[in-house]
Design a protein around this motif. Structure first.
Motif: not given
Length: 214
Positions: A24, A27-28, A64, A68, A94, A96, A102, A104, A107
């Motif tokens: 995640t 990807t973020t 990110s 998160l 989380f 991804p 986004t 994500t 979570a």
């Protein structure tokens, strides 16, 4: 009557949580790099971006880390409320997803046993949104202070995002009244707060397994 002992609770390996979290982050950061590139363009298009791929990825951390932190605070709010009431729950998972905007799907935690009563259910349900909100609000103000107000080009054809009332109030406090033909060019950190507020609001709908349903 005699009852057989309950089987031991199954514990997910910690590495699953770690791997999903790291994916995640990847990807973020990738999506955050796109947000930072858009921020540097100031609504203009067709101009070369004077940043290397490495610099873009490093600046992707603005988004990110912020998103998160908001999502993590939300889920750990649920987790520690479960621990307080002695309800067995997993660490956060989380999710991804290389999605635009986004990066994500959010979570979640797994609650492994029935919640004993209405008070416990309410407190566990509300703890997540409160914890996430506490992180999202200062993130929003810091992100807005790092944003800037720019003139919208006449040929601009991008999309416009909805603005929650809290976002509008924070923008007004930070920048005052924005003149016609101008708009706030959102820093990636401000966008992370926008997404965090949106996710929190959607999660509060009183439906099913959403926090509002609890």
């Amino acid at each position: 009557p005699w009852l057989a002992p309950a089987p031991p609770r199954r514990r997910e390996p910690v590495w699953r949580h770690v791997v999903l979290f790291l994916l995640t982050v990847v990807t973020t950061v990738m999506v955050g790099a796109q947000h930072f590139a858009a921020f540097r363009f100031d609504f203009a298009t067709g101009q070369p971006l004077q940043l290397s791929t490495t610099a873009l990825m490093v600046n992707g951390l603005w988004y990110s880390v912020s998103i998160l932190a908001i999502l993590g605070a939300h889920e750990f709010g649920h987790y520690f409320a479960c621990r307080y009431y002695g309800v067995d729950a997993s660490l956060p998972y989380f999710l991804p997803a290389p999605l635009p905007l986004t990066g994500t799907l959010g979570a979640f935690i797994r609650i492994r046993q029935p919640i004993p009563g209405k008070r416990e259910l309410f407190d566990i349900g509300i703890a997540g949104p409160i914890a996430g909100f506490v992180i999202a609000v200062p993130t929003l103000f810091i992100g807005l202070m790092m944003s800037n107000v720019v003139q919208i080009p006449q040929d601009f054809s991008g999309s416009w995002l909805g603005e929650p009332l809290l976002f509008k109030a924070a923008a007004r406090l930070t920048w005052g009244a924005v003149p016609d033909g101008y708009s706030i060019n959102m820093h990636p950190m401000a966008f992370a707060a926008w997404f965090g507020l949106l996710a929190t609001a959607l999660n509060l709908f009183p439906i099913g397994q959403l926090d509002g349903g609890h």
